[in-house]
Enzyme design. Sequence first.
Site, short mmCIF file in Angstrom:
data_model
loop_
_atom_site.label_atom_id
_atom_site.label_comp_id
_atom_site.label_asym_id
_atom_site.label_seq_id
_atom_site.Cartn_x
_atom_site.Cartn_y
_atom_site.Cartn_z
N ASP A 41 0.86 -1.18 0.00
CA ASP A 41 0.00 0.00 0.00
C ASP A 41 0.90 1.23 0.00
OD1 ASP A 41 -3.00 0.89 0.60
OD2 ASP A 41 -1.66 2.19 1.73
N ILE A 42 0.59 2.20 -0.84
CA ILE A 42 1.40 3.41 -0.92
C ILE A 42 1.09 4.30 0.28
CG2 ILE A 42 1.94 5.47 -2.29
CD1 ILE A 42 1.01 3.87 -4.76
N ASP B 156 -1.33 9.44 -10.44
CA ASP B 156 -1.11 8.40 -11.45
C ASP B 156 0.38 8.11 -11.61
OD1 ASP B 156 -3.80 8.35 -11.82
OD2 ASP B 156 -3.79 9.37 -13.76
N ASN C 161 -2.52 12.95 -3.92
CA ASN C 161 -3.64 13.36 -4.77
C ASN C 161 -4.19 14.73 -4.38
OD1 ASN C 161 -3.92 11.36 -6.70
ND2 ASN C 161 -5.20 10.06 -5.42
N GLU D 135 -4.55 2.13 -4.47
CA GLU D 135 -3.09 2.20 -4.38
C GLU D 135 -2.48 0.91 -3.83
OE1 GLU D 135 -4.68 4.30 -0.62
OE2 GLU D 135 -5.29 3.92 -2.68
#
Length: 356
Positions: free
Chosen positions: A216-217, A233, A224, A259
């Site tokens: 997971d980022i 993106d 964002n 993500e």
Amino acid sequence: MTGQADEHERTMAFCEIALGQIKALRQAATPRNYEIWYAYATGYNPSLNQKINETVQQNGALSETDLDLIYETFLSTARLTDRIDKVGSQVKGEIEQVMAMIDAAAGSASTYTESLVDMGEKLGQSKDREGVRAIVESLVQTTKEMEVYNQKLEERLNASKQEIDELHVNLEAVRTESLTDPLTQLANRKFFDTTLEQAIAAAQENNEPLSLLMTDIDHFKKFNDSFGHLTGDQVLRLVAMSVKQNVKGQDTAARYGGEEFVIILPDTTLRSAITVADHIRRAVMTKELMKRSTGEHLGRVTISVGVASWHKNDTPQMLIERTDGCLYAAKRHGRNRVMCETDPEVAANAAAQQVA
């Protein structure tokens, strides 16, 4: 619960963006329009976003015709089915032509055989030289005609083979597209689900280890909100590239959703999977993010990773849930780290949940 709360917050943000676009452009709040703008907000389909941006820039708005075209081109569930049906029809048509040619060839061969028999009888009955010559000349002419016909048939069969080969490539391209995430070019959730089932069946049959990674980022929503979805993106592509570079041939890397990424590691023990996970984590850390439009340096991206191994009698969902628990333990304990199911913090939390 932390994971559910994060997912709720993230998806609600997409929802607000989608509704905001519908209000700003004064469009009907239909399910179709909402789906288009929700997809636009997520940025999962860059081709859709590009088409919308170009159309709005050119026309200042999106007409019903534009929306119909965008939906049919990028979102309609019938799109891939129609393309598969079209290729299938072309293959069927080509095969029917080949069969017609073969039937014609069989008829010509039968006629040629009858001609040979007839001429053989005439030769047996002929008493003069001129009569024999005429029969031989006729036989030579018939043979030449058959040779020309066979040459044309061979050329047409070769062309059909080439056409069918090209149609097969097109069909494979459609199949690949249906199983690929368009933004990251990793496998999509559908492909992951099928592959995990197959990997578990193989592990059970061959008595081999199997491990699963889930990443997971860290603070993705912040990227964002601060820099926009195009930068988001870019972050997703960056992580996807790091994942690709650190998996081997038999492994399967996929975008799980949002993500999150998952990697199936067949014939891989938990210890080895932890090593792979840390290689990916470090690879992501080494890449500095830069905003393409301005050249501004935005810092480094980090990921949290959960690792678990398949246990005998595990279902795919059981393995996924255990890996997901490891991932959220990594996020709870500071992020930018790898945690596995045998870590004391993970084991203690799992035991507490069982008691509850």
